[in-house]
Design a protein around this motif. Structure first.
Motif, mmCIF file in Angstrom:
data_model
loop_
_atom_site.group_PDB
_atom_site.id
_atom_site.type_symbol
_atom_site.label_atom_id
_atom_site.label_comp_id
_atom_site.label_asym_id
_atom_site.label_seq_id
_atom_site.Cartn_x
_atom_site.Cartn_y
_atom_site.Cartn_z
ATOM 1 N N GLY A 1 -87.430 61.240 -72.160
ATOM 2 C CA GLY A 1 -86.679 62.380 -71.649
ATOM 3 C C GLY A 1 -86.558 63.488 -72.679
ATOM 4 O O GLY A 1 -86.727 64.672 -72.366
ATOM 5 N N HIS A 2 -86.295 63.117 -73.937
ATOM 6 C CA HIS A 2 -86.200 64.113 -75.003
ATOM 7 C C HIS A 2 -87.549 64.760 -75.286
ATOM 8 O O HIS A 2 -87.628 65.977 -75.510
ATOM 9 C CB HIS A 2 -85.654 63.471 -76.275
ATOM 10 C CG HIS A 2 -84.164 63.341 -76.286
ATOM 11 N ND1 HIS A 2 -83.330 64.389 -76.565
ATOM 12 C CD2 HIS A 2 -83.358 62.268 -76.039
ATOM 13 C CE1 HIS A 2 -82.074 63.990 -76.500
ATOM 14 N NE2 HIS A 2 -82.060 62.703 -76.185
ATOM 15 N N LEU A 3 -88.614 63.963 -75.282
ATOM 16 C CA LEU A 3 -89.945 64.532 -75.507
ATOM 17 C C LEU A 3 -90.307 65.538 -74.421
ATOM 18 O O LEU A 3 -90.801 66.643 -74.711
ATOM 19 C CB LEU A 3 -90.993 63.414 -75.540
ATOM 20 C CG LEU A 3 -91.266 62.700 -76.854
ATOM 21 C CD1 LEU A 3 -92.402 61.708 -76.685
ATOM 22 C CD2 LEU A 3 -91.595 63.685 -77.975
ATOM 23 N N LEU A 4 -90.072 65.161 -73.163
ATOM 24 C CA LEU A 4 -90.418 66.060 -72.057
ATOM 25 C C LEU A 4 -89.510 67.288 -72.046
ATOM 26 O O LEU A 4 -89.957 68.391 -71.688
ATOM 27 C CB LEU A 4 -90.317 65.304 -70.728
ATOM 28 C CG LEU A 4 -91.314 64.153 -70.570
ATOM 29 C CD1 LEU A 4 -91.142 63.484 -69.207
ATOM 30 C CD2 LEU A 4 -92.750 64.618 -70.761
ATOM 31 N N HIS A 5 -88.249 67.121 -72.439
ATOM 32 C CA HIS A 5 -87.334 68.262 -72.547
ATOM 33 C C HIS A 5 -87.846 69.231 -73.613
ATOM 34 O O HIS A 5 -87.819 70.455 -73.434
ATOM 35 C CB HIS A 5 -85.930 67.750 -72.903
ATOM 36 C CG HIS A 5 -84.862 68.797 -72.789
ATOM 37 N ND1 HIS A 5 -84.544 69.651 -73.824
ATOM 38 C CD2 HIS A 5 -84.027 69.111 -71.762
ATOM 39 C CE1 HIS A 5 -83.568 70.453 -73.447
ATOM 40 N NE2 HIS A 5 -83.228 70.159 -72.201
ATOM 41 N N TYR A 6 -88.328 68.673 -74.708
ATOM 42 C CA TYR A 6 -88.903 69.487 -75.785
ATOM 43 C C TYR A 6 -90.136 70.245 -75.281
ATOM 44 O O TYR A 6 -90.294 71.451 -75.547
ATOM 45 C CB TYR A 6 -89.266 68.579 -76.956
ATOM 46 C CG TYR A 6 -89.940 69.261 -78.123
ATOM 47 C CD1 TYR A 6 -89.234 70.108 -78.964
ATOM 48 C CD2 TYR A 6 -91.298 69.042 -78.388
ATOM 49 C CE1 TYR A 6 -89.849 70.729 -80.047
ATOM 50 C CE2 TYR A 6 -91.920 69.664 -79.466
ATOM 51 C CZ TYR A 6 -91.190 70.505 -80.286
ATOM 52 O OH TYR A 6 -91.815 71.126 -81.341
ATOM 53 N N VAL A 7 -90.986 69.557 -74.552
ATOM 54 C CA VAL A 7 -92.196 70.182 -74.008
ATOM 55 C C VAL A 7 -91.833 71.324 -73.054
ATOM 56 O O VAL A 7 -92.456 72.387 -73.061
ATOM 57 C CB VAL A 7 -93.055 69.128 -73.280
ATOM 58 C CG1 VAL A 7 -94.131 69.796 -72.432
ATOM 59 C CG2 VAL A 7 -93.696 68.189 -74.275
ATOM 60 N N TRP A 8 -90.817 71.112 -72.238
ATOM 61 C CA TRP A 8 -90.481 72.059 -71.174
ATOM 62 C C TRP A 8 -89.748 73.302 -71.693
ATOM 63 O O TRP A 8 -89.954 74.410 -71.190
ATOM 64 C CB TRP A 8 -89.624 71.365 -70.123
ATOM 65 C CG TRP A 8 -89.477 72.142 -68.844
ATOM 66 C CD1 TRP A 8 -88.413 72.906 -68.459
ATOM 67 C CD2 TRP A 8 -90.426 72.239 -67.778
ATOM 68 N NE1 TRP A 8 -88.630 73.465 -67.223
ATOM 69 C CE2 TRP A 8 -89.863 73.065 -66.778
ATOM 70 C CE3 TRP A 8 -91.699 71.692 -67.568
ATOM 71 C CZ2 TRP A 8 -90.521 73.355 -65.602
ATOM 72 C CZ3 TRP A 8 -92.353 71.990 -66.387
ATOM 73 C CH2 TRP A 8 -91.767 72.810 -65.423
ATOM 74 N N PHE A 9 -88.889 73.108 -72.710
ATOM 75 C CA PHE A 9 -87.999 74.193 -73.112
ATOM 76 C C PHE A 9 -88.276 74.779 -74.498
ATOM 77 O O PHE A 9 -87.859 75.901 -74.775
ATOM 78 C CB PHE A 9 -86.535 73.717 -73.081
ATOM 79 C CG PHE A 9 -86.022 73.450 -71.696
ATOM 80 C CD1 PHE A 9 -85.732 74.500 -70.835
ATOM 81 C CD2 PHE A 9 -85.841 72.156 -71.253
ATOM 82 C CE1 PHE A 9 -85.251 74.258 -69.560
ATOM 83 C CE2 PHE A 9 -85.367 71.907 -69.973
ATOM 84 C CZ PHE A 9 -85.077 72.959 -69.117
ATOM 85 N N SER A 10 -88.945 74.058 -75.381
ATOM 86 C CA SER A 10 -89.093 74.547 -76.750
ATOM 87 C C SER A 10 -89.985 75.784 -76.804
ATOM 88 O O SER A 10 -91.088 75.792 -76.241
ATOM 89 C CB SER A 10 -89.680 73.458 -77.653
ATOM 90 O OG SER A 10 -89.947 73.985 -78.934
ATOM 91 N N PRO A 11 -89.546 76.833 -77.516
ATOM 92 C CA PRO A 11 -90.410 78.023 -77.673
ATOM 93 C C PRO A 11 -91.616 77.750 -78.576
ATOM 94 O O PRO A 11 -92.537 78.574 -78.627
ATOM 95 C CB PRO A 11 -89.455 79.039 -78.320
ATOM 96 C CG PRO A 11 -88.402 78.223 -79.002
ATOM 97 C CD PRO A 11 -88.230 76.997 -78.158
#
Length: 273
Positions: free
Chosen positions: A101-111
């Motif tokens: 979940g954290h990895l995908l959150h990083y992929v989705w939102f990180s600039p």
């Protein structure tokens, strides 16, 4: 309105801190802040995906020569699973879901992450994936070696080594102490950050790396004599079997570069004690 008494003010402050801690914990366990039923569904979906990849490993493993240790006339006695194994696997299933979940959150939102198809290039694609693989082993191998110090081995890592000849693939790979699982996932996340800092990263790198890690971890805990070399990364199931048979050797996951640097690499030997 009457002012709060010192005691009431202290209780209010303590309550606020507790709420803040609970909110922080909620974001750690549920980075997407989805409802509980959807979060539970994510655990189930992740398990189904893992079992699917493990099934593919088992299927293709039929066409791979078995390791020399599995060819002898005397069959290997495998340890049956017990209640502690099932407990740790259940806890680790939750830890893995939180981590993904954290990895995908990083992929989705990180600039820092490129997401458009047109932004995919050689550097933020293939090179970035290569760096994540290397950085992950660079961080993991010393940590794994640390877990073999007497105190940490006794209380954390010994559980994984109750199996000398892994054969259950995905199950044996994930059957480790939850503290070890959290440490490994933290280093994996750090490897992603390092690769991003060095060469950038496209979103496709993360799911590709997850698949590589899962498939290789599954094979590492089977009796398949699989080995290959990909641009200098020499993966071999033999190396990891030697680690289970000689626990103070071969601490890497996908390559033995860092074991050779640490002086802990040992080649395969059928009669190793």
């Amino acid at each position: 309105a009457a002012a709060l008494s010192p005691r009431g003010s202290a209780w209010s402050s303590s309550f606020d801190r507790s709420l803040g801690a609970m909110e922080a914990l909620s974001h750690i366990l549920n980075p997407w802040q989805v409802p509980l039923p959807l979060w539970c569904a994510a655990v189930v979906a992740k398990e189904l995906a893992l079992q699917g990849m493990d099934g593919a490993v088992s299927f293709f493993g039929r066409y791979i020569e078995p390791l020399p240790s599995r060819k002898g006339p005397k069959p290997i006695q495998h340890r049956p699973m017990d209640h502690k194994d099932f407990l740790y696997l259940a806890i680790n299933a939750v830890i893995e879901t939180v981590f993904v979940g954290h990895l995908l959150h990083y992929v989705w939102f990180s600039p820092k992450i490129e997401r458009s198809l047109g932004s995919l290039g050689f550097l933020n694609g293939a090179i970035s994936l290569y760096f994540v693989v290397i950085f992950n082993d660079m961080l993991y191998a010393p940590m794994h070696r640390l877990l073999h110090t007497p105190m940490l081995y006794k209380w954390i890592h010994k559980h994984h080594h109750r199996v000398m000849y892994p054969h259950r693939g995905n199950v044996d790979a994930r059957n480790e102490h939850p503290v070890e699982q959290i440490m490994a996932m933290g280093l994996w996340y750090s490897a992603v950050q390092l690769a991003t800092t060095c060469v950038g990263m496209h979103a496709i790198v993360i799911p590709l790396h997850i698949m590589i890690m899962v498939v290789c971890a599954c094979f590492n805990h089977t009796g398949c004599d699989l080995s290959f070399n990909c641009f200098g990364i020499g993966f071999s199931v033999r190396a990891h079997e030697m680690h289970h048979r000689k626990p103070n050797k071969n601490f890497g996951q996908l390559c033995m570069w860092f074991d050779k640097l640490m002086g802990t690499y040992t080649p395969y030997a059928l009669d190793a004690k």
